[in-house]
Design an enzyme around this catalytic site. Structure first.
Site, short mmCIF file in Angstrom:
data_model
loop_
_atom_site.label_atom_id
_atom_site.label_comp_id
_atom_site.label_asym_id
_atom_site.label_seq_id
_atom_site.Cartn_x
_atom_site.Cartn_y
_atom_site.Cartn_z
N LYS A 228 88.96 -43.65 67.19
CA LYS A 228 89.21 -43.19 65.83
C LYS A 228 90.69 -42.97 65.55
O LYS A 228 91.52 -42.92 66.46
CB LYS A 228 88.41 -41.91 65.55
CG LYS A 228 86.92 -42.16 65.36
CD LYS A 228 86.17 -40.91 64.94
CE LYS A 228 84.72 -41.22 64.62
NZ LYS A 228 83.94 -40.02 64.23
N ARG A 262 79.25 -40.53 71.86
CA ARG A 262 78.96 -41.74 71.08
C ARG A 262 80.18 -42.65 71.17
O ARG A 262 81.27 -42.28 70.72
CB ARG A 262 78.67 -41.37 69.62
CG ARG A 262 78.32 -42.56 68.73
CD ARG A 262 78.07 -42.13 67.30
NE ARG A 262 77.69 -43.24 66.46
CZ ARG A 262 78.57 -44.03 65.82
NH1 ARG A 262 79.87 -43.80 65.93
NH2 ARG A 262 78.14 -45.03 65.06
#
Length: 282
Positions: A228, A262
């Protein structure tokens, strides 16, 4: 495991113990996700990715057909379901025993995927914000629910980053929704602090520093920071260059008691868990 609290959840009608961290592998069926290398649109690529996720040791396949990146293209329910059905058909053929999580904020998608495909978990990035029927639908289907924290929508979330204390405020907002879910009869709730969603770069790191505070909610904690912007902006890189940074933050999350990671890169996350276990278990 340092600061690790075991939990039990009900999956497929049986009680399953999370005695050590699990890895959730991302199966991305969108053409416009922020991490280009993760996109799978053709059947052969989807099949290859499913096999890779399972062989590398993931406990869960998280399949998504709607991109939640800022500025992503809005698609219809029909288009989202078409993408998911294509992927689910391949998963059921290639890995019929795999635990499947569907990444969606639409309650009708939830109902279709449970009734038609027998999927196991719902992963809702909006925490019920984008569909007022989501909580009731999850309750009626009796399926585990990943409650993620987000304010606004993927388009507007950057406008909602005002917190008195980001960790305390996010915990409070998740606690309020957890109470609503439990009052509706939802028993199996997994908490996701929502890294990258309606938080500034510094707020993301503040939450990571205080991740162990989320144990106050007495629920399993999912951490999704894979590749991210909090990583690649800090390191002045790109999603494609952030595997090392992802592994570092996943390791920090593990030391603070994260239950599920995740990730795009399953092998590296599984290895991080093995090494953490070696250094923390007596």
């Amino acid at each position: 495991m340092y600061n690790f609290t075991p939990y039990s959840i009900t999956l497929r009608g049986s009680i399953v113990n999370i005695n050590e961290p699990w890895v959730m592998g991302i199966l991305n069926l969108t053409p416009d996700s922020f991490y280009g290398n993760s996109r799978c649109n053709e059947s052969d690529k989807i099949e290859k990715r499913v096999i890779q996720i399972i062989q590398e040791g993931a406990k869960i396949i998280d399949i998504g057909g709607y991109s939640s990146r800022p500025g992503a293209i809005d698609i219809s329910l029909e288009e989202e379901y078409s993408r998911l059905a294509k992927g689910l058909d391949i998963i059921k053929r290639v890995a019929p025993d795999a635990l499947i999580s569907v990444d969606t904020f639409r309650s009708e998608i939830v109902r279709l995927c449970v009734n038609e495909w027998g999927i196991d978990i719902i992963n809702d990035i909006s925490g019920g914000n984008l569909d007022c029927k989501m909580f009731s639908t999850v309750a009626s289907l009796g399926i585990p629910y990943i409650l993620m924290h987000m304010r606004g929508t993927p388009v507007s979330m950057s406008q909602f980053t005002q917190y008195n204390d980001v960790t305390i405020d996010v915990i409070d907002e998740l606690a309020q929704k957890t109470k609503v879910l439990e009052e509706k009869g939802v028993q199996n709730i997994i908490i996701d602090p929502g890294f990258g969603f309606s938080k500034t770069l510094n707020q993301n790191f503040e939450m990571m520093k205080n991740l162990d505070a989320f144990h106050k909610l007495h629920k399993p904690i999912l951490v999704g920071i894979s590749r991210k912007s909090m990583i690649y902006r800090t390191l002045e890189g790109y999603p494609e260059t952030t595997l090392n940074g992802t592994t570092v933050l996943n390791t920090i999350a593990l030391t603070k008691g994260a239950h599920i990671l995740r990730v795009h890169d399953v092998k590296e996350a599984v290895e991080a868990i093995k090494l953490i276990n070696k250094t923390t278990k007596s």
